[in-house]
Scaffold this active site. Structure first.
Site, short mmCIF file in Angstrom:
data_model
loop_
_atom_site.label_atom_id
_atom_site.label_comp_id
_atom_site.label_asym_id
_atom_site.label_seq_id
_atom_site.Cartn_x
_atom_site.Cartn_y
_atom_site.Cartn_z
NE ARG A 25 -5.19 0.02 13.58
CZ ARG A 25 -4.51 0.22 12.46
NH1 ARG A 25 -3.19 0.36 12.52
NH2 ARG A 25 -5.12 0.29 11.31
CD GLN A 77 0.39 8.06 7.30
OE1 GLN A 77 -0.09 8.92 8.05
NE2 GLN A 77 -0.23 6.93 7.03
NE ARG A 118 -5.31 8.14 11.44
CZ ARG A 118 -4.70 7.32 10.60
NH1 ARG A 118 -5.37 6.80 9.58
NH2 ARG A 118 -3.43 7.01 10.77
CG ASP A 142 0.71 0.03 10.02
OD1 ASP A 142 0.14 0.87 10.72
OD2 ASP A 142 1.13 0.26 8.87
CE LYS A 193 -2.76 0.56 3.69
NZ LYS A 193 -2.59 1.89 4.29
CE LYS A 226 -0.26 4.12 13.33
NZ LYS A 226 0.50 4.55 12.16
N GLY A 261 -5.18 7.86 5.93
CA GLY A 261 -4.25 8.84 6.51
C GLY A 261 -3.08 9.10 5.57
C1 S3P Z 1 2.39 4.60 6.15
C2 S3P Z 1 2.95 4.99 7.32
C3 S3P Z 1 2.49 4.55 8.63
C4 S3P Z 1 1.52 3.38 8.55
C5 S3P Z 1 0.55 3.49 7.42
C6 S3P Z 1 1.25 3.66 6.09
C7 S3P Z 1 2.96 5.13 4.91
O1 S3P Z 1 1.88 5.60 9.33
O2 S3P Z 1 0.81 3.25 9.76
O3 S3P Z 1 -0.27 2.33 7.37
O4 S3P Z 1 2.63 4.62 3.81
O5 S3P Z 1 3.74 6.09 4.98
P1 S3P Z 1 2.72 6.67 10.20
O6 S3P Z 1 3.47 7.51 9.27
O7 S3P Z 1 1.66 7.43 10.92
O8 S3P Z 1 3.56 5.86 11.12
#
Ligand code: S3P
Length: 423
Positions: free
Chosen positions: A340, A166, A118, A309, A20, A336, A90
């Site tokens: 969670r 992210q 969030r 995750d 993803k 999240k 997110g």
């Molecule tokens: C992701 C970063 C993670 C993860 C999310 C995907 C990404 O979040 O929990 O499912 O693709 O950059 P965080 O950046 O909040 O840790």
């Protein structure tokens, strides 16, 4: 409400969706490129579909050629008339906030009730420091989010207060329009998807490892079109690794995974718990093989599984283990797709185990085998990973019924079909 029943034997190879994280990045980098980028095995969940629709709304062309998605940003990107719908994702909202900061004009980003709770302040603060204007609601700058972008942003050197891929990625994407190099320093290494893919797309990126963390520097550039073959998603593989490990008679294989240390921390945790896992590595990909094992409790440090995750499904492993497992410093779980932290306690309790929080530490007292699981009933809210964790517990234990099961479409629409195919 969807119910799964216990299954006596589990055998097979599980095809999990394309990663993803890499899928979101491939779409956004493709939307910036002058010329077509071909993406193979794009994640087909709702989250990536949102990013794809947003890329299109901003002006990229998107076509399907069989299983390949072709995206082309030759026409250039401009604000969309309508709001950019991020759904439950997110990653979409935070990465698009970074990208939109580089597109002059006003963008409105909206999400579902879960996403609208969030925190977006974690991207708003650095992006404002780069000269974009971001407005949301309240102290945490929750969605709906308005982003006023600019063609050229002020380069930034930013130390992220909470490890987050992210946030790092939003800043690096904004840095593509910087007036000089932009850097992000993280105290704990998070997934390196963005920096790796920017580099592959011809952008100058420098990475400096610093103890447990790293500093990533990006130079302003327009990413070049690139053809991507997205690896399978390690976070989805975690569900099947736990399923096979706690099940009394299972042997499962998940091939072609992204072989990235920040994504495979759960393998180390499960191995420490006594799981017989084998990782076969080949040219940047890993195949994970898992068989039935007797698990014992362990202590998990959040830094082993940044982004946390995998904690929902590791909670199920902890319930199956002998002894009390502690997940240290996992307060991030609270922000999240659902809270969670509370949801994992709820899941463990629904399975008949005692679980509790002490500050940001989560404790789970194991039952000593999935044959001791209660038949669980759970409301997963809008949280795909809680649905999948509960289903894994149900198949290995005494069955489970989940309210909100359809939310697996966020990341793994075929999850239940894949699960049923193993019986
Ligand atoms: C992701 C970063 C993670 C993860 C999310 C995907 C990404 O979040 O929990 O499912 O693709 O950059 P965080 O950046 O909040 O840790």
């Amino acid at each position: 409400m969807r119910c799964v029943e216990p299954v006596a034997h589990l055998r097979g190879t599980v095809e999990v969706p394309g990663d993803k994280s890499a899928s979101h990045r491939a779409v956004l980098l493709g939307a910036l490129g002058e010329g077509p980028s071909r993406i193979e095995r794009l994640s087909l969940g709702d989250d990536v579909a949102r990013t794809l629709a947003i890329a299109q709304a901003l002006g990229a062309s998107v076509e399907r050629e069989g299983a390949t998605t072709v995206i082309d940003g030759t026409a250039g990107l401009a604000p969309a008339a309508a709001a950019l719908e991020c759904g439950n994702s997110g990653t979409t909202m935070r990465l698009v906030a970074g990208l939109a900061s580089t597109i002059a004009g006003t963008h409105r980003l909206v999400g579902d009730p879960s996403l609208s709770r969030r925190p977006m302040d974690r991207v708003a603060v650095p992006l404002r420091a780069m000269g974009a204007q971001l407005e949301g609601t309240g102290e945490r700058c929750t969605a709906p989010l308005t982003v006023l972008g600019r063609d050229v942003l002020t380069a930034l050197d930013y130390v992220v207060p909470v490890p987050s891929a992210q946030v790092k990625s939003a800043i690096l994407l904004a840095g593509l329009a910087g007036d000089g190099p932009t850097s992000v320093t993280e105290a704990v290494r998070t997934r390196a998807t963005t920096e790796t893919m920017l580099h592959a797309a011809g952008v100058r990126v420098e990475v400096e490892e610093q103890g447990l963390g790293r500093r990533v520097r990006v130079w302003p550039a327009r990413p070049r079109p690139h053809d991507w073959r997205i690896p399978a998603d390690p976070s989805q593989a975690a569900f099947f690794a736990v399923l096979a490990s706690i099940h009394p008679d299972a042997a499962l294989e998940v091939p072609d995974l992204a072989d990235e240390p920040e994504r495979l921390g759960f393998v180390g945790v499960l191995t420490r718990m006594g799981a017989a896992l084998t990782l076969r590595r080949h040219e940047g990909r890993a195949s994970l093989h898992a068989v039935s094992s007797a698990l014992c409790a362990t202590e998990v440090d959040a830094r082993e599984i940044p982004s946390v995750d995998e904690v929902p499904v590791l909670t199920v492993a902890a319930v199956a283990a002998t002894g009390t497992t502690v997940f240290r410093d996992v307060g991030e779980l609270r922000v999240k797709e659902s809270d969670r932290f509370a949801a994992c306690i709820g899941l463990a309790s629904a399975l008949g185990a005692r679980a509790w929080g002490e500050g940001d530490d989560l404790y789970v007292e194991g039952l000593g085998g999935s044959n001791r699981f209660a038949r669980a009933e759970l409301d997963a809210g809008l949280d795909h990973r809680m649905v999948m964790a509960a289903a894994v517990a149900g198949v290995a234990g005494a069955g489970a019924c989940v309210e909100g099961a359809e939310t697996v479409s966020t990341s793994f629409p075929a999850f239940f079909e894949r699960l049923e195919a193993l019986a």
